[in-house]
Design an enzyme around this catalytic site. Structure first.
Site, PDB file in Angstrom:
ATOM      1  N   THR A  69      -0.872 -86.137   0.162  1.00  0.00           N
ATOM      2  CA  THR A  69      -0.503 -86.988   1.305  1.00  0.00           C
ATOM      3  C   THR A  69       1.009 -87.192   1.371  1.00  0.00           C
ATOM      4  O   THR A  69       1.717 -86.966   0.408  1.00  0.00           O
ATOM      5  CB  THR A  69      -1.188 -88.361   1.237  1.00  0.00           C
ATOM      6  N   THR A  71       0.128 -73.086 -20.970  1.00  0.00           N
ATOM      7  CA  THR A  71       0.161 -74.225 -20.061  1.00  0.00           C
ATOM      8  C   THR A  71       0.562 -73.782 -18.670  1.00  0.00           C
ATOM      9  O   THR A  71       0.670 -72.597 -18.388  1.00  0.00           O
ATOM     10  CB  THR A  71       1.146 -75.296 -20.549  1.00  0.00           C
TER      11      THR A  71
END
Lengths: 406, 406
Positions: free
Chosen positions: A406, A190
């Site tokens: 953002t 992972t």
């Protein structure tokens, strides 16, 4: 918005391992983002890495160091993946290894670097190097939970698991931490997982156990089918426990340790799914009755990664037609669909390839309202079976990933 | 929320084709949901169907009728897919064909049945049979737009395209309608498409053109990677136009007709994407420089179906790292990532496998704000190229699919 996860408690120190975290200002918001893990001399280390061709610079460096040296440190930063950064990225990753080698007195090749965060931005090497002395000074055996926090990116909760077992007269401890929440369809490992034990085991035996455990855990989960550029899983055995070195794969001690480690790996990998981006359900997909294991895996992933199946789970809608459709698309060309059985927990929803006679929408809806659901598909053509874990696909997933930079 | 689609105007009738629609009450809300298309005697018909193993009952019946008879009618219902319905579904589909045969005087085998809507519910045969006489009575050459409306499910706008061409002295007309918005990753054909021409062409030639056109259009689109159980695409040539029958694949007439039909197929398949569930962007993914066409397709679909790439487009975020990561996962193991180039429209964002020297976030953001964006990936290892079309992944997609059955 994680499913069934709590803040980890009673995380055990591992004899021979010290950790430290600090803030290198890699995020706009102040948080710990740099982690150091130190292993005692003589520790054996095994690791697996992403199979994404665009593997990140630190992955390339870590692989190289691992073949040439016996590692003493993992240096891990969040906030920047140092991926898609070309030659500059390789240079930057080397520079941080060299700086840590200077601060600790080890060799550059004894440092394994890891990065996770935004892809394609240059690693702010100076910010990292500035805080390395502080990082080294604060090393402590009790900082596992701090490490679990400092490696997080979109994770909503730190993920750590501990376990103790007896090996003959000896008590063995295992502790692991993992981060990962999106871009989760590991292929060998992972995002980032670090698992340590004080067991005494030969390196080649440790590598075998790592592959076995990863294939039952991190290689059996998916959030969104996207394999990251930075996936890495590291298993450290410090050998500090007082038992005879494990050097025989057929020994009872090997089997006990493999079982215990696999169980910790499974719990960690499931924690990644429980904290999957936007997850509102934790889904176990079990496929039985396959001719080969590979076809069980193919069917399971086709269901787990179908946006239509995932959104049906989000809505707690037992839309089993979408499950059948996904099975029909899984590429097993000689599958007899008239034999297929599908269960939601213990409720049979499909038998002989169509709605079960005993099934009612009410029964299906009861199960679908749960946070944790087990979907079982019986292909009825063989003896093989496989289990994978996944999440649903919610508004929250879109929000997290549309706003990530953002 | 479709991208750049308007209500179709100037849809041409096709000499030899009549259509009719009505409301069979298959939806809770009153709307037209049943469509009949009649072809003049002597028409040639070619069709391709879904490769999903769970193909719906009407698909199985239509395939069988097509091999044994020369079809005269398509009978299409929305609101119920008659899929996952086993023997009952096959029986139900046959019953409606037989009822239509009675109402029109044709044979049962001359009817091709089609269904689209929810999977796994029994077809309300009585509701359909009751309105068949009305349907037959209202057949008209000018009902193409009505048909485009009556076959819709989650589509937000009816989709139809017309074109005329000259074949020697003759004027040939082509008109097609299509429905489809979600569960879109056609494998031989999209949800439901019916295209007719008055061209005079031998059946085997028509079949060749259909395969060619489908492979450049409906087999090059994806919304969510889910292949439907009901995909069907039917091409009818009534032969009413006054030109010599096309019976030679190397003739100029064959080439002209193939081009014209392919162009109509492309426009229809792109309309499906423009009306894709939750679509806020229309994305063209072009992959050039491949060693084979298949690897260009693999890379294009890996990008098009990555939830992380799709959500970045939703957010108008030029997160090119996610594009690189998708390319790296596309399974081409000998790909040299250091050669890769990526363009957003004409802006080079990646060269030599990393951020282009000339690239700025401002340049990328300007392109990302557009509704229609072309992403070009150059693999730089061969001469092959492929183009596919897709959408972004928005909150609206989740909303539509989480609420589909409520």
């Amino acid at each position: 918005m994680s499913v069934g996860l709590k803040l980890p408690t009673s995380i055990l120190p591992i004899n021979g391992i010290r950790l430290s975290t600090c803030c290198a200002n890699l995020y706009k918001k102040k948080r710990t983002d740099l982690t150091l893990i130190e292993f005692a001399e003589g520790s054996n280390v095994a690791a697996v890495f992403t199979k994404n061709l665009f593997c990140a610079a630190p992955v390339q460096i870590a692989k190289q160091h691992l073949t040439e040296y016996k590692p003493r440190y993992c240096l891990i930063n969040a906030g920047n993946a140092n991926a898609g950064t070309g030659e500059q990225g390789l240079l930057d990753s080397s520079i941080t290894c060299k700086a840590l080698a200077n601060a600790t007195g080890c060799k550059e090749g004894e440092v394994l670097p890891f990065s996770t965060g935004v892809i394609g931005e240059v690693l702010p090497v100076d910010k990292i190097n500035t805080v390395l002395p502080e990082l080294v000074e604060n090393l402590s055996a009790n900082s596992w939970l701090d490490a679990a926090k400092a490696i997080m990116t979109t994770d909503t909760i730190p993920k750590a698991v501990s376990k103790t077992i007896s090996l003959g007269e000896s008590a063995i401890s295992i502790t692991g931490v993992v981060k990962g929440s999106g871009m989760i369809r590991p292929n060998m490992a992972t995002m980032l997982a670090f698992i340590a034990t004080d067991a005494n085991i030969r390196k080649d035996m440790l590598e075998k156990i790592l592959l076995h455990a990863v294939n039952k855990s991190f290689n059996r989960i998916t959030v969104d089918g996207d394999t990251s550029t930075n996936d890495s899983c590291v298993l450290i055995a410090t050998g500090k426990a007082r038992h005879k070195c494990i050097d025989d794969q057929s020994s009872e001690e090997y089997a006990i340790l493999e079982n215990a480690l696999t169980s910790v790996f499974c719990e960690l990998s499931q924690a990644v799914i429980r904290d999957g981006e936007g997850a509102s359900k934790f889904l176990t997909i079990k496929v039985t009755g396959g001719k080969q294991q590979s076809e069980c895996i193919d069917v399971a992933y086709k269901i787990a990664e179908s946006p239509l199946v995932k959104t049906a789970f989000t809505a707690s809608d037992a839309n089993w037609g979408r499950i059948l459709s996904a099975i029909g698309n899984s590429g097993i060309n000689d599958l007899d669909i008239n034999n297929i059985e599908v269960f939601l927990d213990n409720i049979c929803i499909v038998e002989n390839g169509q709605r079960a006679a005993s099934y009612t929408e009410e029964k299906g809806s009861m199960v679908m309202l749960q946070d944790e659901i087990k979907l079982t598909v019986n292909l009825k053509r063989g003896e093989h079976q496989e289990v994978i874990w996944t999440t649903d696909l919610s508004h929250e997933y879109i929000k997290i990933n549309a706003e990530y930079r953002t």
